[in-house]
Write a protein that holds these residues in place. Structure first.
Motif, PDB file in Angstrom:
ATOM      1  N   MET A 174       0.837  -1.183   0.000  1.00 62.78           N
ATOM      2  CA  MET A 174       0.000   0.000   0.000  1.00 62.78           C
ATOM      3  C   MET A 174       0.880   1.243   0.000  1.00 62.78           C
ATOM      4  SD  MET A 174      -3.282  -0.477   2.377  1.00 62.78           S
ATOM      5  CE  MET A 174      -4.402  -1.807   2.136  1.00 62.78           C
ATOM      6  N   SER A 175       0.451   2.214  -0.753  1.00 65.21           N
ATOM      7  CA  SER A 175       1.222   3.452  -0.821  1.00 65.21           C
ATOM      8  C   SER A 175       0.922   4.305   0.401  1.00 65.21           C
ATOM      9  CB  SER A 175       0.892   4.197  -2.109  1.00 65.21           C
ATOM     10  OG  SER A 175      -0.466   4.555  -2.124  1.00 65.21           O
ATOM     11  N   ASN A 176       1.808   5.233   0.680  1.00 61.82           N
ATOM     12  CA  ASN A 176       1.626   6.132   1.817  1.00 61.82           C
ATOM     13  C   ASN A 176       1.819   7.556   1.306  1.00 61.82           C
ATOM     14  OD1 ASN A 176       1.232   7.127   4.350  1.00 61.82           O
ATOM     15  ND2 ASN A 176       3.184   6.431   5.176  1.00 61.82           N
ATOM     16  N   ARG A 177       0.715   8.174   0.895  1.00 63.17           N
ATOM     17  CA  ARG A 177       0.745   9.523   0.339  1.00 63.17           C
ATOM     18  C   ARG A 177       0.297  10.516   1.392  1.00 63.17           C
ATOM     19  NH1 ARG A 177      -3.445   8.673  -2.888  1.00 63.17           N
ATOM     20  NH2 ARG A 177      -3.690   6.697  -1.889  1.00 63.17           N
ATOM     21  N   LYS A 178       0.736  11.749   1.264  1.00 64.70           N
ATOM     22  CA  LYS A 178       0.443  12.781   2.268  1.00 64.70           C
ATOM     23  C   LYS A 178      -0.513  13.830   1.711  1.00 64.70           C
ATOM     24  CE  LYS A 178       3.371  11.233   5.346  1.00 64.70           C
ATOM     25  NZ  LYS A 178       2.943  10.637   6.566  1.00 64.70           N
ATOM     26  N   ILE A 179      -1.402  14.284   2.572  1.00 60.29           N
ATOM     27  CA  ILE A 179      -2.283  15.426   2.329  1.00 60.29           C
ATOM     28  C   ILE A 179      -2.283  16.231   3.621  1.00 60.29           C
ATOM     29  CG2 ILE A 179      -3.757  14.326   0.607  1.00 60.29           C
ATOM     30  CD1 ILE A 179      -5.548  14.499   3.636  1.00 60.29           C
ATOM     31  N   THR A 180      -3.025  17.326   3.646  1.00 61.72           N
ATOM     32  CA  THR A 180      -3.197  18.043   4.910  1.00 61.72           C
ATOM     33  C   THR A 180      -4.682  18.219   5.188  1.00 61.72           C
ATOM     34  OG1 THR A 180      -3.010  20.191   3.823  1.00 61.72           O
ATOM     35  CG2 THR A 180      -0.993  19.290   4.793  1.00 61.72           C
ATOM     36  N   VAL A 181      -4.998  18.264   6.466  1.00 59.74           N
ATOM     37  CA  VAL A 181      -6.350  18.550   6.932  1.00 59.74           C
ATOM     38  C   VAL A 181      -6.214  19.735   7.881  1.00 59.74           C
ATOM     39  CG1 VAL A 181      -8.363  17.707   8.194  1.00 59.74           C
ATOM     40  CG2 VAL A 181      -7.078  16.148   6.703  1.00 59.74           C
ATOM     41  N   ASN A 182      -6.757  20.888   7.472  1.00 53.37           N
ATOM     42  CA  ASN A 182      -6.592  22.132   8.231  1.00 53.37           C
ATOM     43  C   ASN A 182      -5.118  22.413   8.528  1.00 53.37           C
ATOM     44  OD1 ASN A 182      -9.390  22.578   8.283  1.00 53.37           O
ATOM     45  ND2 ASN A 182      -9.583  21.205  10.039  1.00 53.37           N
ATOM     46  N   GLY A 183      -4.274  22.123   7.536  1.00 53.25           N
ATOM     47  CA  GLY A 183      -2.841  22.389   7.652  1.00 53.25           C
ATOM     48  C   GLY A 183      -2.040  21.308   8.336  1.00 53.25           C
ATOM     49  N   ASN A 184      -2.690  20.295   8.902  1.00 47.90           N
ATOM     50  CA  ASN A 184      -1.995  19.213   9.601  1.00 47.90           C
ATOM     51  C   ASN A 184      -1.717  18.056   8.649  1.00 47.90           C
ATOM     52  OD1 ASN A 184      -2.169  20.447  12.259  1.00 47.90           O
ATOM     53  ND2 ASN A 184      -4.359  20.042  12.101  1.00 47.90           N
ATOM     54  N   PRO A 185      -0.469  17.590   8.583  1.00 45.71           N
ATOM     55  CA  PRO A 185      -0.129  16.480   7.683  1.00 45.71           C
ATOM     56  C   PRO A 185      -0.858  15.193   8.076  1.00 45.71           C
ATOM     57  CG  PRO A 185       1.856  17.497   8.606  1.00 45.71           C
ATOM     58  CD  PRO A 185       0.675  18.084   9.321  1.00 45.71           C
ATOM     59  N   MET A 186      -1.379  14.505   7.064  1.00 39.94           N
ATOM     60  CA  MET A 186      -2.077  13.235   7.252  1.00 39.94           C
ATOM     61  C   MET A 186      -1.658  12.295   6.126  1.00 39.94           C
ATOM     62  SD  MET A 186      -4.483  13.644   9.762  1.00 39.94           S
ATOM     63  CE  MET A 186      -4.824  15.084  10.767  1.00 39.94           C
ATOM     64  N   SER A 187      -1.903  11.004   6.328  1.00 44.79           N
ATOM     65  CA  SER A 187      -1.537   9.986   5.343  1.00 44.79           C
ATOM     66  C   SER A 187      -2.768   9.381   4.699  1.00 44.79           C
ATOM     67  CB  SER A 187      -0.765   8.843   6.021  1.00 44.79           C
ATOM     68  OG  SER A 187       0.390   9.329   6.646  1.00 44.79           O
ATOM     69  N   LEU A 188      -2.685   9.157   3.391  1.00 41.88           N
ATOM     70  CA  LEU A 188      -3.717   8.407   2.678  1.00 41.88           C
ATOM     71  C   LEU A 188      -3.256   6.973   2.563  1.00 41.88           C
ATOM     72  CD1 LEU A 188      -4.641  10.825  -0.253  1.00 41.88           C
ATOM     73  CD2 LEU A 188      -5.851  10.474   1.907  1.00 41.88           C
ATOM     74  N   HIS A 225      -7.172  14.095  -5.922  1.00 41.85           N
ATOM     75  CA  HIS A 225      -7.112  14.144  -4.461  1.00 41.85           C
ATOM     76  C   HIS A 225      -6.771  15.591  -4.130  1.00 41.85           C
ATOM     77  CE1 HIS A 225      -6.804   9.822  -3.472  1.00 41.85           C
ATOM     78  NE2 HIS A 225      -6.196   9.716  -4.629  1.00 41.85           N
ATOM     79  N   VAL A 226      -7.614  16.285  -3.393  1.00 40.13           N
ATOM     80  CA  VAL A 226      -7.223  17.633  -3.005  1.00 40.13           C
ATOM     81  C   VAL A 226      -6.065  17.521  -2.012  1.00 40.13           C
ATOM     82  CG1 VAL A 226      -9.479  18.669  -3.451  1.00 40.13           C
ATOM     83  CG2 VAL A 226      -8.945  17.856  -1.170  1.00 40.13           C
ATOM     84  N   GLU A 227      -5.096  18.412  -2.147  1.00 43.70           N
ATOM     85  CA  GLU A 227      -3.918  18.352  -1.269  1.00 43.70           C
ATOM     86  C   GLU A 227      -4.233  18.854   0.125  1.00 43.70           C
ATOM     87  OE1 GLU A 227      -0.350  19.914  -3.015  1.00 43.70           O
ATOM     88  OE2 GLU A 227      -0.852  19.029  -4.953  1.00 43.70           O
ATOM     89  N   GLU A 228      -5.091  19.867   0.222  1.00 43.00           N
ATOM     90  CA  GLU A 228      -5.583  20.361   1.515  1.00 43.00           C
ATOM     91  C   GLU A 228      -7.060  20.024   1.561  1.00 43.00           C
ATOM     92  OE1 GLU A 228      -7.024  21.613   4.774  1.00 43.00           O
ATOM     93  OE2 GLU A 228      -4.848  21.733   4.628  1.00 43.00           O
TER      94      GLU A 228
END
Length: 169
Positions: free
Chosen positions: A1-15, A147-150
């Motif tokens: 499984m891939s581990n991609r990053k996005i942010t939620v309210n500026g906080n880094p999260m993983s997809l 995928h929206v980045e934020e």
């Protein structure tokens, strides 16, 4: 499984889950309708699919996203428009009634996160879906993925609608 990053309210999260790519075969999934019935890719066979992925119908951006794609769905002929979140089916029923969502099919991925994992939209830290859009043609080939980045940003409505309208014509 891939581990991609996005942010939620500026906080880094993983997809988590496999990242979809344009040209790949769309994976199956099973989610629940607001009436608690299982629904998946097979239920849209022979149609183009516009899948609007939202975090929760109880947020302002998601509310507007759902309304926008529902309104656009009324203009499409050979396309199924789906809105999918991790909200409970009961919340989706309330949302549809309150916002006149009468064309788009609303689905809850809360039970198994089948869509989130199979399509790579599950936010690991929150067990919610990242906002985005997927377009799949009638042969179940992925034509567009966003995928929206934020997560608090709107998807690119114009780009998604341009692609689905070109397929739908």
């Amino acid at each position: 499984m891939s581990n991609r990053k996005i942010t939620v309210n500026g906080n880094p999260m993983s997809l988590v889950g496999e990242e979809l790519t344009v040209g790949s075969k769309a994976p199956d999934f099973t989610a629940l309708t607001k009436d608690l019935k299982p629904f998946g890719l097979k239920d849209m066979e022979g149609k183009h699919k516009l899948i609007s992925i939202m975090t929760s119908v109880d947020t302002g951006v998601c509310e507007l996203q759902g309304i926008r794609f529902n309104d656009e769905a009324k203009k499409l002929k050979n396309t199924v428009t789906v809105t999918i979140t991790m909200d409970l089916p009961f919340a989706l029923g309330r949302y549809c009634a309150n916002k006149d969502i009468d064309t788009a099919i609303t689905l809850s991925d809360h039970k198994d996160a089948s869509f989130g994992v199979n399509y790579g939209f599950l936010i690991k830290e929150l067990r919610l879906l990242n906002r985005g859009t997927v377009i799949i043609d009638k042969d179940n080939v992925v034509q567009y993925v966003e995928h929206v980045e934020e997560n608090s940003n709107h998807p690119d409505y114009d780009k998604a609608l341009e692609i689905i309208k070109s397929l739908d014509s």
